[in-house]
Design an enzyme around this catalytic site. Structure first.
Site, PDB file in Angstrom:
ATOM      1  N   GLU A  39       0.839  -1.204   0.000  1.00 43.34           N
ATOM      2  CA  GLU A  39       0.000   0.000   0.000  1.00 43.34           C
ATOM      3  C   GLU A  39       0.876   1.256   0.000  1.00 43.34           C
ATOM      4  OE1 GLU A  39      -2.358   1.973  -0.043  1.00 43.34           O
ATOM      5  OE2 GLU A  39      -4.292   1.111   0.504  1.00 43.34           O
ATOM      6  N   ASN A 187     -11.388   6.820   1.654  1.00 42.13           N
ATOM      7  CA  ASN A 187     -10.130   6.097   1.526  1.00 42.13           C
ATOM      8  C   ASN A 187      -9.158   6.908   0.672  1.00 42.13           C
ATOM      9  OD1 ASN A 187      -8.115   4.070   1.068  1.00 42.13           O
ATOM     10  ND2 ASN A 187      -9.624   2.480   1.497  1.00 42.13           N
ATOM     11  N   ASP A 256      -9.484   1.772  -4.210  1.00 43.24           N
ATOM     12  CA  ASP A 256      -8.789   1.955  -2.931  1.00 43.24           C
ATOM     13  C   ASP A 256      -7.940   3.219  -2.963  1.00 43.24           C
ATOM     14  OD1 ASP A 256      -7.432   1.649  -0.541  1.00 43.24           O
ATOM     15  OD2 ASP A 256      -7.036  -0.474  -0.834  1.00 43.24           O
TER      16      ASP A 256
END
Length: 329
Positions: A39, A187, A256
């Site tokens: 991430e 997000n 995301d």
């Protein structure tokens, strides 16, 4: 998914405008593996490297351009309290989201890291997730609950202020303001090139009556120079965010994390793929990665390399686009 060698995914052009975003023969290159859940990548121009989070591994991994494609990843830092998204400020310092500290933190040139903000009034944040720095130096970030609700991504806790907001911090004055309140679980986020629009992902995947499950990117107008008023009708100084509406729905998974290029195109994670949307919401191209994608960033010598953090691995796609968030770095 098509391939030139049996391994490298080839982007699929879905609209003629998408072809102009890729050089001839562009394929997705695998740069290295070893992450648990990759991430929050960011390109470090002075070091010609990408650093990104392995959230369940509680560490930051690194890929150096000198190692080349397939050259592997190294551990940049460990014991980092479950960092997630990150970006650079105007001085090239890394600003990151910490699930574990429930904070926004900054790493200085000497390598020391300290908390910029960790509370909304007297309440702790949930678990800051993704972050951008605007051209005026303000830090904008999302605050969903994943770091306090997903066991491997932080520490169990409660939503102390009872919601999930998008915030704006002015590091110079310390002023913290709520800027978006109508996203269920905000997000990823990014600005349009001129910062007149703010894009925010909702990854709650909440069912909507009669419409199934929605996985959305929302877009907002950002109004600057707004001042004045007294009493309960007073408008706070700084940008005002309003007119929220759906920009796109993604179909393969969750939007995301994402970045916007200088042409206003949105490059977003979408399940096991990266999908590119034009400013009008048209799908321009898509590349199936083969692992669930969390986030992307632009970098490289001229800002046209798209780095993709996907589950166990880091990938690179050569493009002709330039990341809009690189323009003042």
């Amino acid at each position: 998914m098509t391939s030139t060698s049996g391994r490298e995914p080839v982007p699929e052009v879905l609209d003629p405008r998408g072809a102009a975003l890729l050089p001839a023969g562009a394929v997705l290159e695998h740069l290295g593996s070893g992450s648990t859940w990759a991430e929050g990548p960011v390109w470090l121009p002075a070091e010609r490297a990408v650093v990104f989070s392995d959230i369940p591994g509680d560490r930051v991994l690194r890929w150096d351009e000198s190692s080349g494609a397939g050259g592997g990843l190294t551990v940049h830092r460990d014991g980092v309290e479950f960092t997630n998204g990150r970006t650079l400020d105007h001085r090239g310092r890394v600003v990151a989201c910490s699930h574990g500290r429930r904070a926004i933190e900054r790493t200085e040139a000497d390598g020391t890291t300290h908390v910029l903000v960790d509370r909304f009034g007297d309440k702790r944040f949930n678990s800051p997730n993704d972050v951008v720095v605007a051209s005026d130096g303000a830090v904008w970030f999302t605050d969903p609950p994943y770091g306090i609700s997903v066991e491997v991504e932080g520490h169990e806790g409660s939503r102390e202020y009872g919601d999930n907001f998008v915030f704006r911090l002015d590091p110079a004055t310390g002023e913290l303001r709520v800027v978006v309140t109508d996203v269920e679980e905000p997000n990823g986020l990014a600005f349009s090139p001129d910062e007149s629009l703010l894009y925010v992902a909702d990854t709650s995947a909440a069912p909507t009556p009669g419409n199934g499950t929605h996985r959305l990117i929302r877009v907002y107008d950002v109004l600057t120079g707004v001042r004045g008023g007294r009493g309960p009708q007073a408008v706070p100084s700084g940008p005002v965010v309003k007119n929220g509406r759906v920009f796109v729905e993604v179909d393969r998974g969750l939007a995301d994390g994402f970045r916007v290029d200088t042409g206003g195109n949105v490059w977003t994670s979408n399940g096991d793929a990266v999908t590119v949307f034009a400013p009008d919401g048209t799908r321009l191209l898509e590349v199936v990665v083969g692992e669930v994608v969390a986030n992307v960033c632009f970098g490289g010598a001229d800002g046209t390399d798209l780095f993709v953090a996907a589950s166990t691995s880091l990938y690179r796609l050569r493009t002709t686009a330039v990341g809009a968030d690189l323009k003042w770095r």
